[in-house]
Structure formats: C-alpha cells, structure tokens
Motif scaffolding. Structure first.
Motif, PDB file in Angstrom:
ATOM      1  N   LEU A 136       0.825  -1.205   0.000  1.00 44.19           N
ATOM      2  CA  LEU A 136       0.000   0.000   0.000  1.00 44.19           C
ATOM      3  C   LEU A 136       0.863   1.261   0.000  1.00 44.19           C
ATOM      4  N   HIS A 137       1.966   1.225   0.729  1.00 37.31           N
ATOM      5  CA  HIS A 137       2.882   2.376   0.718  1.00 37.31           C
ATOM      6  C   HIS A 137       3.431   2.608  -0.688  1.00 37.31           C
ATOM      7  N   ARG A 138       3.756   1.525  -1.392  1.00 35.97           N
ATOM      8  CA  ARG A 138       4.251   1.653  -2.762  1.00 35.97           C
ATOM      9  C   ARG A 138       3.179   2.243  -3.674  1.00 35.97           C
ATOM     10  N   LEU A 139       1.955   1.800  -3.498  1.00 39.24           N
ATOM     11  CA  LEU A 139       0.862   2.273  -4.343  1.00 39.24           C
ATOM     12  C   LEU A 139       0.502   3.725  -4.041  1.00 39.24           C
ATOM     13  N   VAL A 140       0.683   4.144  -2.800  1.00 39.42           N
ATOM     14  CA  VAL A 140       0.517   5.563  -2.471  1.00 39.42           C
ATOM     15  C   VAL A 140       1.600   6.372  -3.186  1.00 39.42           C
ATOM     16  N   ALA A 141       2.832   5.864  -3.174  1.00 44.72           N
ATOM     17  CA  ALA A 141       3.927   6.546  -3.870  1.00 44.72           C
ATOM     18  C   ALA A 141       3.687   6.595  -5.379  1.00 44.72           C
ATOM     19  N   ASP A 142       3.008   5.577  -5.922  1.00 43.43           N
ATOM     20  CA  ASP A 142       2.676   5.545  -7.348  1.00 43.43           C
ATOM     21  C   ASP A 142       1.570   6.537  -7.704  1.00 43.43           C
ATOM     22  N   GLY A 143       0.896   7.079  -6.685  1.00 41.69           N
ATOM     23  CA  GLY A 143      -0.223   7.974  -6.933  1.00 41.69           C
ATOM     24  C   GLY A 143      -1.539   7.256  -7.126  1.00 41.69           C
ATOM     25  N   ALA A 144      -1.554   5.922  -6.928  1.00 38.31           N
ATOM     26  CA  ALA A 144      -2.770   5.137  -7.136  1.00 38.31           C
ATOM     27  C   ALA A 144      -3.699   5.173  -5.929  1.00 38.31           C
ATOM     28  N   LEU A 145      -3.128   5.392  -4.743  1.00 35.20           N
ATOM     29  CA  LEU A 145      -3.902   5.420  -3.506  1.00 35.20           C
ATOM     30  C   LEU A 145      -3.524   6.657  -2.700  1.00 35.20           C
ATOM     31  N   GLN A 146      -4.375   6.993  -1.745  1.00 37.80           N
ATOM     32  CA  GLN A 146      -4.042   8.060  -0.807  1.00 37.80           C
ATOM     33  C   GLN A 146      -4.320   7.579   0.610  1.00 37.80           C
ATOM     34  N   HIS A 147      -3.478   8.023   1.555  1.00 39.23           N
ATOM     35  CA  HIS A 147      -3.649   7.668   2.959  1.00 39.23           C
ATOM     36  C   HIS A 147      -4.824   8.435   3.555  1.00 39.23           C
ATOM     37  N   ASP A 203      -5.563   7.397   7.085  1.00 39.32           N
ATOM     38  CA  ASP A 203      -4.943   7.369   8.406  1.00 39.32           C
ATOM     39  C   ASP A 203      -3.955   6.210   8.390  1.00 39.32           C
ATOM     40  N   ASN A 204      -3.488   5.798   9.553  1.00 38.88           N
ATOM     41  CA  ASN A 204      -2.456   4.757   9.589  1.00 38.88           C
ATOM     42  C   ASN A 204      -2.928   3.399   9.106  1.00 38.88           C
ATOM     43  N   ARG A 205      -4.230   3.152   9.099  1.00 35.36           N
ATOM     44  CA  ARG A 205      -4.724   1.823   8.760  1.00 35.36           C
ATOM     45  C   ARG A 205      -5.631   1.794   7.535  1.00 35.36           C
ATOM     46  N   ARG A 206      -5.933   2.938   6.961  1.00 32.88           N
ATOM     47  CA  ARG A 206      -6.858   2.969   5.841  1.00 32.88           C
ATOM     48  C   ARG A 206      -6.299   3.778   4.673  1.00 32.88           C
ATOM     49  N   VAL A 207      -6.666   3.321   3.475  1.00 30.01           N
ATOM     50  CA  VAL A 207      -6.332   4.054   2.256  1.00 30.01           C
ATOM     51  C   VAL A 207      -7.564   4.040   1.362  1.00 30.01           C
ATOM     52  N   ARG A 208      -7.503   4.817   0.290  1.00 30.75           N
ATOM     53  CA  ARG A 208      -8.579   4.778  -0.700  1.00 30.75           C
ATOM     54  C   ARG A 208      -8.031   5.224  -2.047  1.00 30.75           C
ATOM     55  N   VAL A 209      -8.763   4.847  -3.095  1.00 32.07           N
ATOM     56  CA  VAL A 209      -8.462   5.371  -4.421  1.00 32.07           C
ATOM     57  C   VAL A 209      -8.988   6.802  -4.476  1.00 32.07           C
ATOM     58  N   PRO A 210      -8.146   7.769  -4.797  1.00 31.76           N
ATOM     59  CA  PRO A 210      -8.635   9.152  -4.847  1.00 31.76           C
ATOM     60  C   PRO A 210      -9.546   9.383  -6.043  1.00 31.76           C
ATOM     61  N   ASP A 211     -10.583  10.168  -5.827  1.00 29.33           N
ATOM     62  CA  ASP A 211     -11.397  10.611  -6.952  1.00 29.33           C
ATOM     63  C   ASP A 211     -10.720  11.833  -7.566  1.00 29.33           C
ATOM     64  N   VAL A 212     -11.072  12.136  -8.792  1.00 25.04           N
ATOM     65  CA  VAL A 212     -10.428  13.272  -9.462  1.00 25.04           C
ATOM     66  C   VAL A 212     -11.486  14.183 -10.065  1.00 25.04           C
ATOM     67  N   ASP A 213     -11.104  15.437 -10.231  1.00 21.19           N
ATOM     68  CA  ASP A 213     -12.010  16.385 -10.874  1.00 21.19           C
ATOM     69  C   ASP A 213     -11.763  16.351 -12.386  1.00 21.19           C
ATOM     70  N   PRO A 214     -12.656  16.978 -13.183  1.00 17.42           N
ATOM     71  CA  PRO A 214     -12.504  16.922 -14.647  1.00 17.42           C
ATOM     72  C   PRO A 214     -11.168  17.453 -15.148  1.00 17.42           C
ATOM     73  N   GLU A 215     -10.635  18.493 -14.501  1.00 12.71           N
ATOM     74  CA  GLU A 215      -9.369  19.060 -14.951  1.00 12.71           C
ATOM     75  C   GLU A 215      -8.222  18.068 -14.778  1.00 12.71           C
ATOM     76  N   LYS A 216      -8.202  17.403 -13.635  1.00  8.98           N
ATOM     77  CA  LYS A 216      -7.145  16.416 -13.394  1.00  8.98           C
ATOM     78  C   LYS A 216      -7.298  15.217 -14.326  1.00  8.98           C
ATOM     79  N   PHE A 217      -8.556  14.855 -14.597  1.00 12.25           N
ATOM     80  CA  PHE A 217      -8.784  13.738 -15.509  1.00 12.25           C
ATOM     81  C   PHE A 217      -8.271  14.068 -16.908  1.00 12.25           C
ATOM     82  N   ASP A 218      -8.508  15.302 -17.353  1.00 10.04           N
ATOM     83  CA  ASP A 218      -7.975  15.731 -18.651  1.00 10.04           C
ATOM     84  C   ASP A 218      -6.458  15.546 -18.709  1.00 10.04           C
ATOM     85  N   GLU A 219      -5.796  15.838 -17.594  1.00  5.87           N
ATOM     86  CA  GLU A 219      -4.338  15.705 -17.543  1.00  5.87           C
ATOM     87  C   GLU A 219      -3.921  14.245 -17.654  1.00  5.87           C
ATOM     88  N   ILE A 220      -4.674  13.354 -17.004  1.00 10.72           N
ATOM     89  CA  ILE A 220      -4.378  11.920 -17.083  1.00 10.72           C
ATOM     90  C   ILE A 220      -4.515  11.434 -18.524  1.00 10.72           C
TER      91      ILE A 220
END
Length: 234
Positions: free
Chosen positions: A60-71, A73-90
């Motif tokens: 999970l720490h590696r995937l957070v570093a990859d930008g795929a997940l966000q922390h 708290d110490n025990r939970r992560v999630r896939v971040p949602d993105v706004d339209p502008e950030k999606f355009d960049e992807i």
C-alpha cells in the motif's frame, strides 16, 4: 470490503510475498476493483489475500507513492477521486506516452504479434458481452501493452502503467452504465494502420481510442461526480 472483488494471481517463481501482494493490488486497482473513494483497511486486504498485515502495508505504501492510492490514516487508504481538470491531464499523459510507444513499436510488429492482438481484441468483445467490466478493462490494457512491449522499454511501459493505475478505477465506475453505442471495435483503425505500416495513422488511431473511449467515459463520470458534490453543498 465486501464491494471489492480481488482476483488472486498465482505467485511467480522467486517472487517475494511483498512483490506478490503488490502485483495483486496493482492489478485490482488498474482494473477498477477498488471503487474511487471507498476506504479499505490493511487488515481487510490481508484477510482477503490470506497474508499477514506486513506485506500489505508495504504494498500500500508503494501504491501511495505511485499515486494510485491516498492515505486516510495509519490503517486505511482509498483510491482518490479526481475532478474533470485532473482527468484531462491523465488522458493527455496517456496520449503523449502511448502514441510515442506505438510509433516506436510499429517497425517490429510481425504477423505473430498481430494474431496476439486480434485474440486479445476478441477477449475484450467477449468480456463486454458477458457483462464482465473488470475483465474488459484488463484485456484492453493487455491489448495496449501487447502492442507497445514488442519494442522493449525500461522507461515508457512503467510510465504508461503508472498512468493506467490512476485511470482504471474511474473507468470501472464510468463503464457501469456503458451504452451499446460505445461497444464497437475501436481497435479497427489500429489494425489498419499497422497493416499499412503508417506511423502517423497509428498514432492518430491510438489517440482516438484513448480520447473517444476512456476519455469520453471518464470525463463524463467526473462531471457527474462534481455535479453531485455541488448539489450536496446546497
């Protein structure tokens, strides 16, 4: 955790437990098995994969570093949602990287590779017909990887897959209400460009596949999510 359907990949020879867990979670995120915004716990994932918490924590720490997940708290992560502008960049990053990869690969694509691509394309169609969105997304990424990897790259492919990590969850959410109008063969122009050995046409076909497929669906999903957020604040 009940909303996540992890598919446990077989462990490769000489693969450590940490590497195996990372590979499983990476594929799960890339194919949309982690819905955007859904919190997941280290312990929950460990139980699903039947491993201890330590390799899950490292993955999970590696995937957070990859930008795929966000922390969270110490025990939970999630896939971040993105706004339209950030999606355009992807999407812009996908097009920039993958058109270069396709153009570089074109001179090395032989008849055997074309058959492999045709078989994967058939798998995509079959997955959509069966309503298996995760499998369709996985097969679509496999199609693009099969095209690009013919020219070995230690830089482009890892960069491309990192972008896919950020896109997969959004595509899974967007494709839940996929209309029949979308389900036509978007790879036909790719095969035509390969047959003609036309690099410019191949780049255009890849850009159109990304922009008209993933780009259109994901962007609309981002707009819908943003509209819901604004409505909730009123």
């Amino acid at each position: 955790m009940e909303a996540i359907g992890l598919v446990s990949l077989g462990r490769l020879p000489m693969e450590s437990m940490k590497q195996w867990v990372y590979r499983n979670l990476r594929l799960a995120i890339m194919t949309g098995r982690f819905p955007p915004g859904l919190p997941v716990t280290i312990q929950g994932i460990a139980e699903m994969l039947d491993v201890s918490a330590m390799p899950v924590r490292v993955a999970l720490h590696r995937l957070v570093a990859d930008g795929a997940l966000q922390h969270l708290d110490n025990r939970r992560v999630r896939v971040p949602d993105v706004d339209p502008e950030k999606f355009d960049e992807i999407i812009a990053a996908r097009i920039a990287l993958e058109t270069v990869a396709a153009e570089r690969a074109l001179p090395l694509i032989d008849p055997v590779r074309i058959v492999l691509l045709q078989n994967i394309d058939a798998e995509i169609d079959a997955a959509y017909r069966a309503g298996n969105i995760e499998q369709a997304i996985e097969a679509n990424f496999a199609f693009h990887r099969c095209l690009y990897e013919v020219r070995s790259s230690v830089v482009l492919l890892p960069l491309i897959e990192t972008v896919w990590l950020r896109l997969g969850p959004l595509m899974r959410a967007a494709a839940e209400n996929l209309g029949e109008s979308y389900r036509f063969d978007r790879h036909a122009p790719v095969f035509a460009a390969i047959a003609a050995k036309d690099g410019a046409a191949l780049k255009a076909a890849i850009a159109a596949d990304i922009e008209e497929g993933a780009g259109h669906l994901g962007y609309q999903r981002c707009l819908d999510a943003k509209s819901r957020q604004l409505a909730a604040r009123k």
